[in-house]
Write an enzyme that holds these catalytic residues in place. Structure first.
Site, PDB file in Angstrom:
ATOM      1  N   VAL A 147      -9.686  -2.764   0.727  1.00  0.00           N
ATOM      2  CA  VAL A 147     -10.228  -4.094   0.448  1.00  0.00           C
ATOM      3  C   VAL A 147     -10.122  -4.989   1.680  1.00  0.00           C
ATOM      4  CG1 VAL A 147      -9.708  -3.981  -2.033  1.00  0.00           C
ATOM      5  CG2 VAL A 147      -7.996  -4.907  -0.467  1.00  0.00           C
ATOM      6  N   ASP A 150       0.862  -1.188   0.000  1.00  0.00           N
ATOM      7  CA  ASP A 150       0.000   0.000   0.000  1.00  0.00           C
ATOM      8  C   ASP A 150       0.902   1.242   0.000  1.00  0.00           C
ATOM      9  OD1 ASP A 150      -2.246   1.652   0.265  1.00  0.00           O
ATOM     10  OD2 ASP A 150      -2.320   1.420   2.426  1.00  0.00           O
TER      11      ASP A 150
HETATM   12  P1  IMP Z   1       1.731  -0.113   4.025  1.00  0.00           P
HETATM   13  O1  IMP Z   1       2.789  -0.081   5.078  1.00  0.00           O
HETATM   14  O2  IMP Z   1       0.985   1.174   3.938  1.00  0.00           O
HETATM   15  O3  IMP Z   1       2.204  -0.582   2.667  1.00  0.00           O
HETATM   16  O4  IMP Z   1       0.584  -1.042   4.535  1.00  0.00           O
HETATM   17  C1  IMP Z   1       0.701  -2.349   4.610  1.00  0.00           C
HETATM   18  C2  IMP Z   1      -0.313  -2.917   5.559  1.00  0.00           C
HETATM   19  O5  IMP Z   1      -1.492  -2.117   5.687  1.00  0.00           O
HETATM   20  C3  IMP Z   1      -0.742  -4.214   4.972  1.00  0.00           C
HETATM   21  O6  IMP Z   1       0.079  -5.241   5.441  1.00  0.00           O
HETATM   22  C4  IMP Z   1      -2.165  -4.317   5.450  1.00  0.00           C
HETATM   23  O7  IMP Z   1      -2.194  -4.968   6.686  1.00  0.00           O
HETATM   24  C5  IMP Z   1      -2.645  -2.906   5.645  1.00  0.00           C
HETATM   25  N1  IMP Z   1      -3.478  -2.476   4.498  1.00  0.00           N
HETATM   26  C6  IMP Z   1      -3.148  -1.650   3.499  1.00  0.00           C
HETATM   27  N2  IMP Z   1      -4.149  -1.503   2.611  1.00  0.00           N
HETATM   28  C7  IMP Z   1      -5.149  -2.281   3.086  1.00  0.00           C
HETATM   29  C8  IMP Z   1      -6.472  -2.566   2.600  1.00  0.00           C
HETATM   30  O8  IMP Z   1      -6.949  -2.102   1.558  1.00  0.00           O
HETATM   31  N3  IMP Z   1      -7.203  -3.419   3.371  1.00  0.00           N
HETATM   32  C9  IMP Z   1      -6.753  -3.969   4.522  1.00  0.00           C
HETATM   33  N4  IMP Z   1      -5.516  -3.737   4.995  1.00  0.00           N
HETATM   34  C10 IMP Z   1      -4.731  -2.885   4.284  1.00  0.00           C
END
Ligand code: IMP
Ligand code: MG
Length: 182
Positions: free
Chosen positions: A158, A108
Site C-alpha cells: 500500500v 509488516d
Molecule cells: P517491517 O520491518 O517488514 O515490518 O517493515 C516495516 C517498514 O517497511 C515500514 O516502516 C514501511 O516503511 C515498509 N513497508 C512495509 N509494508 C509496506 C507497504 O505496504 N507499503 C509501503 N511501505 C511498506
C-alpha cells in the site's frame, strides 16, 4: 506481494482520508489515557511515519519529548523487504528510564519494530510500546505485537499517508493499493 514490477501505481482506495483522521483522534485519546503519568518519549520511525506521527502527536493531551530514528528495510524500486534494518542512529541518554512509544506507519514483517524495541530496552527505556497506523495480516519474521493499531489490512503493498513505493506517493491522503497500471 513480491513483484518488483516497474508498472505499479496507486490504485484502489483502501482507507479514505476522513476515516484515517477519525481513527487517529481515537488513538490519541487512548494513548493519552495510558500515559497520564510518566516520562513519555515518542519515537518516530522515519520516513514512513512522518505524517501519522505529526497528526497523532498534535492530538495527544499529555506532555512528551520527540525523537526520530531513520530506519529502512525496503531498498530501491521493490515491494519486498530486504530483510535487514539499515540505519539506527541513537541520541545518547534520550531513552533511559523513559516510557517510549514507537510510532510507525506499518507493521509488516515486524523486523523494524522488533529491532527498535530491543534496542530501546537495551538503552534503558522503562517501557517500549508500539503504535502503528496499519498492521498487515501476514506471518511476522520477528515476534512483535503492536499496542495501538489504526487499521488491519490484507497482505498487499500500500501507499499514501507516509507510505511509499521507492520514495513516491507518500503525500497521498488516502491509503491505496499499489496495482498494475493499465
Ligand atoms: P517491517 O520491518 O517488514 O515490518 O517493515 C516495516 C517498514 O517497511 C515500514 O516502516 C514501511 O516503511 C515498509 N513497508 C512495509 N509494508 C509496506 C507497504 O505496504 N507499503 C509501503 N511501505 C511498506
Ligand atoms: Mg518505513
Amino acid at each position: 506481494m513480491t513483484k518488483t514490477d516497474q508498472n505499479l501505481a496507486p490504485g484502489r482506495v483502501l482507507i479514505p482520508a476522513p476515516a484515517i483522521r477519525r481513527r487517529v483522534s481515537q488513538l490519541a485519546r487512548d494513548i493519552s489515557a495510558r500515559y497520564r503519568r510518566g516520562d513519555l518519549v515518542l519515537l518516530g520511525i522515519l520516513n514512513g511515519s512522518v505524517f501519522f506521527l505529526a497528526d497523532l502527536a498534535r492530538q495527544l493531551s499529555v506532555p512528551f519529548r520527540l525523537e526520530c530514528w531513520r530506519l529502512r528495510s525496503y531498498v530501491g524500486k521493490t515491494t519486498r523487504s530486504s530483510g535487514r534494518i539499515h540505519g539506527i542512529a541513537e541520541t545518547p541518554g534520550a531513552f533511559r528510564g523513559s516510557d517510549v512509544l514507537i510510532v510507525d506507519d506499518i507493521l509488516d514483517t515486524g523486523l523494524t519494530l522488533a529491532t527498535a524495541r530491543e534496542r530501546l530496552l537495551h538503552l534503558g527505556a522503562r517501557s517500549a510500546r508500539v503504535c502503528v497506523l496499519l498492521r498487515k495480516r501476514r506471518p511476522r519474521a520477528k515476534p512483535i505485537r503492536a499496542d495501538w493499531i489504526g487499521f488491519d489490512i490484507a497482505d498487499e503493498f500500500v501507499v499514501g499517508c507516509g507510505l511509499d513505493f521507492d520514495g513516491n506517493y507518500r503525500g497521498l491522503p488516502d491509503i491505496r493499493a499499489l496495482e498494475q497500471a493499465p
